[in-house]
Each structure stands twice: as C-alpha cells, then as structure tokens.
Scaffold this motif. Sequence first.
Motif, mmCIF file in Angstrom:
data_model
loop_
_atom_site.group_PDB
_atom_site.id
_atom_site.type_symbol
_atom_site.label_atom_id
_atom_site.label_comp_id
_atom_site.label_asym_id
_atom_site.label_seq_id
_atom_site.Cartn_x
_atom_site.Cartn_y
_atom_site.Cartn_z
ATOM 1 N N THR A 65 0.846 -1.180 0.000
ATOM 2 C CA THR A 65 0.000 0.000 0.000
ATOM 3 C C THR A 65 0.881 1.228 0.000
ATOM 4 O OG1 THR A 65 -0.112 -0.029 2.414
ATOM 5 C CG2 THR A 65 -1.898 -1.113 1.216
ATOM 6 N N ILE A 66 0.309 2.351 -0.352
ATOM 7 C CA ILE A 66 1.059 3.589 -0.479
ATOM 8 C C ILE A 66 0.692 4.524 0.661
ATOM 9 C CG2 ILE A 66 1.466 5.592 -1.952
ATOM 10 C CD1 ILE A 66 2.556 2.965 -2.993
ATOM 11 N N ASN A 77 4.875 -2.472 -16.671
ATOM 12 C CA ASN A 77 3.613 -3.004 -16.165
ATOM 13 C C ASN A 77 3.495 -2.718 -14.666
ATOM 14 O OD1 ASN A 77 3.157 -4.079 -18.705
ATOM 15 N ND2 ASN A 77 3.971 -6.092 -18.163
ATOM 16 N N THR A 78 2.268 -2.507 -14.217
ATOM 17 C CA THR A 78 2.045 -2.268 -12.779
ATOM 18 C C THR A 78 0.856 -3.092 -12.275
ATOM 19 O OG1 THR A 78 0.738 -0.301 -13.361
ATOM 20 C CG2 THR A 78 3.049 0.054 -12.741
ATOM 21 N N LYS A 79 0.678 -4.265 -12.868
ATOM 22 C CA LYS A 79 -0.441 -5.119 -12.456
ATOM 23 C C LYS A 79 -0.143 -5.847 -11.152
ATOM 24 C CE LYS A 79 -1.863 -5.922 -17.264
ATOM 25 N NZ LYS A 79 -1.995 -6.942 -18.335
ATOM 26 N N VAL A 80 1.125 -6.200 -10.935
ATOM 27 C CA VAL A 80 1.495 -6.959 -9.741
ATOM 28 C C VAL A 80 1.621 -6.010 -8.558
ATOM 29 C CG1 VAL A 80 3.272 -8.378 -8.670
ATOM 30 C CG2 VAL A 80 2.641 -8.770 -11.058
ATOM 31 N N LEU A 88 7.357 5.296 -4.779
ATOM 32 C CA LEU A 88 7.291 5.718 -6.173
ATOM 33 C C LEU A 88 5.911 5.594 -6.805
ATOM 34 C CD1 LEU A 88 10.670 4.277 -7.508
ATOM 35 C CD2 LEU A 88 10.166 6.600 -6.728
ATOM 36 N N LEU A 89 5.057 4.717 -6.284
ATOM 37 C CA LEU A 89 3.765 4.482 -6.920
ATOM 38 C C LEU A 89 2.607 4.934 -6.043
ATOM 39 C CD1 LEU A 89 4.137 0.974 -8.617
ATOM 40 C CD2 LEU A 89 4.640 3.246 -9.526
ATOM 41 N N SER A 90 1.571 5.386 -6.702
ATOM 42 C CA SER A 90 0.332 5.758 -6.033
ATOM 43 C C SER A 90 -0.735 4.717 -6.382
ATOM 44 C CB SER A 90 -0.113 7.144 -6.503
ATOM 45 O OG SER A 90 -1.347 7.491 -5.924
ATOM 46 N N ASP A 103 -13.703 -0.177 -6.723
ATOM 47 C CA ASP A 103 -15.021 -0.455 -6.155
ATOM 48 C C ASP A 103 -15.164 -1.916 -5.741
ATOM 49 O OD1 ASP A 103 -15.669 2.165 -6.580
ATOM 50 O OD2 ASP A 103 -16.658 1.797 -8.498
ATOM 51 N N THR A 104 -14.404 -2.783 -6.382
ATOM 52 C CA THR A 104 -14.462 -4.213 -6.055
ATOM 53 C C THR A 104 -13.506 -4.581 -4.926
ATOM 54 O OG1 THR A 104 -12.801 -4.721 -7.738
ATOM 55 C CG2 THR A 104 -15.109 -4.779 -8.421
ATOM 56 N N GLY A 105 -12.747 -3.585 -4.419
ATOM 57 C CA GLY A 105 -11.823 -3.841 -3.326
ATOM 58 C C GLY A 105 -10.426 -4.207 -3.755
ATOM 59 N N ASP A 106 -10.194 -4.294 -5.066
ATOM 60 C CA ASP A 106 -8.868 -4.631 -5.566
ATOM 61 C C ASP A 106 -7.964 -3.405 -5.541
ATOM 62 O OD1 ASP A 106 -9.647 -7.254 -6.136
ATOM 63 O OD2 ASP A 106 -10.416 -6.676 -8.109
ATOM 64 N N VAL A 107 -6.674 -3.644 -5.372
ATOM 65 C CA VAL A 107 -5.697 -2.556 -5.417
ATOM 66 C C VAL A 107 -5.311 -2.294 -6.867
ATOM 67 C CG1 VAL A 107 -3.361 -1.839 -4.771
ATOM 68 C CG2 VAL A 107 -4.796 -3.060 -3.124
ATOM 69 N N GLU A 108 -5.383 -1.029 -7.279
ATOM 70 C CA GLU A 108 -4.966 -0.669 -8.636
ATOM 71 C C GLU A 108 -3.982 0.490 -8.578
ATOM 72 O OE1 GLU A 108 -8.549 0.195 -10.720
ATOM 73 O OE2 GLU A 108 -8.880 2.114 -9.705
ATOM 74 N N VAL A 109 -3.007 0.433 -9.457
ATOM 75 C CA VAL A 109 -1.960 1.451 -9.505
ATOM 76 C C VAL A 109 -2.404 2.581 -10.423
ATOM 77 C CG1 VAL A 109 0.431 1.932 -10.170
ATOM 78 C CG2 VAL A 109 -0.142 -0.226 -9.030
ATOM 79 N N LEU A 110 -2.286 3.809 -9.951
ATOM 80 C CA LEU A 110 -2.661 4.976 -10.737
ATOM 81 C C LEU A 110 -1.489 5.544 -11.524
ATOM 82 C CD1 LEU A 110 -4.805 6.798 -8.021
ATOM 83 C CD2 LEU A 110 -5.597 5.273 -9.830
ATOM 84 N N SER A 111 -0.279 5.312 -11.058
ATOM 85 C CA SER A 111 0.913 5.906 -11.656
ATOM 86 C C SER A 111 1.272 5.243 -12.984
ATOM 87 C CB SER A 111 2.095 5.782 -10.698
ATOM 88 O OG SER A 111 1.791 6.304 -9.431
#
Length: 280
Positions: free
Chosen positions: A9-10, A120-123, A219-221, A226-234
Amino acid sequence: QQDKWALLTIETKSQRAMPMLIEEMDEEPMGTGYVFHHLADAKFGSFQSPEIQPYFEKWGFGPDMAMCTFRVEQKVTSETFQDMLDAFFRDREVLSVLHATTGVRVFSPPKVSVCWEKMNTKVVSMSFFNKLEEAGCISSSGHIRGRLEEDWEDVPIVNLIREAILVEESELYETFSAEERKEFLFRIFQHLIFGGASNQYEDHIEDYFTATKAVYKDLLSVRRSDTGDVEVLSTVASIASLSDGGVLYPKDSLLNFCYVIHDPVVRHVKVWYFGFRPLW
C-alpha cells in the motif's frame, strides 16, 4: 511482525531536498507548455531514510543513486505522455536538479527525444516472488542459494536469484516470463539484488523484500477499486535514451537504470536513477 507477503500500500510522504547546480548548455531549453517545479523538501521512506538507506549503501549504490520529485502544472494523459517526457528532460529547473544529483547530462535540449518503455504495474503483492522458492532459488526459510561465481556481461552471478534474473541460457531464466519481467515490482527487486560495484550482498531474502516494498511505496500511487482490488494509478516509464540531446549515464552497464513515474492525482513526476560506477 508484518507478513512479508503483505499487500503493498502507499502512504503519503513529504519529499527530501536536493542540491541544485545549473550547468551551461549549448542551447536554451525549448518552450513546451509544461511547467515543472522541483519539490525540494521531498522525503522518502526508502531513499535517505534511516531504515532503508543503510541497505543502499551496503549494496553499493552510494551517491550514484538518486530519487527526486517534481510537480507538473499541466494535466498529462497517455496521449501526451511522450510530450511531457520530452519537455521534462528539456526543462531548465529539472536539468539543474538532475545534473547535480545524477549522471544525466543534457547538452542540447532541443535535440532531446526520449526513448522509453512503459512498465507493467499489475502486480501489487509480494507473493509474486513465491516463484523464487518454487524454482529452488531460495529455501523455505528465505536463504538465498549460492553457486559458483561467474561473470555474465561483467555482472557477477553469485547466487541462483541472479542467475534466474539475468542468465538467459539458464533453465532458471524461465522462472519469470517476458511480461513479468516488465513489472515494475520485478524491476525494483532486480535492481536491489544486483546493486552497485561495491555490493555486499545478502545471504537471506528478507532485507531485499523490505527494501523493495519501501521503494515501491515511495514511487507508486495506488487506490482500492469499487471491487476492493488494489490498482496502480501511476505511469512508469523506463528511460532508454535521450537521443541526440544528451546522455543518461557516465558508463554503459546492465546495472544502470532511470525511471520517470507520473502520478496523475497530485501531478507529481518522480525520478529513480542509478548510474553504475566501477571500482576501478
């Protein structure tokens, strides 16, 4: 004790000051419509922090690694990202900071054309690295399995993790796919594993995981969907060259890296850089 596989988490952080040095360039930077401000009070949870910086020193990064943060006044989209990068490496304030803190040298700003690759920033979970245990690179206790040392393109291969990451001829290389190798989390871990010329490498994986998570958070935000998954905005750009406008590194090396990371929420542009410097 925090689970070492815990979801990343950020946290919001202030930023650390960087010295500034204005060097003369052949030509004036071009007007681009983008305005950048160096956030001179920036601080990080990894770079220059009392908890993580000692690892960076031990692993040989020393003064050749830098992190710095800027704010871009204009909105940046996927369609304008190339324009932003070109403007960034032509900007006088940006260059004064980069010239003072990194090996980047821009000689002719109008000739800068940034060649880059999107990471990629899926992981977003450290469980991604379970593969290392499954492949036999580390033991169940986290001990890194060694091997007879050999050089691979001037990089010492001293353990099975390094072999899996770098030696294409090895069966262990298949531990991570081509797409997984473009994951920014993988790249952070890779850079920390290889370090610099005076690297005093670890025998146990835990410190590498600790530092990898700290750099990632810096480095990442991210946000929860809405589904509770973490997603990277950067958006993460691995910078390959500046074309005819300048050079990124004092010396060619597989261990060099330069990333520019854009956070669209607060309009921050962060740089993470290392220019390899041999001991002799």
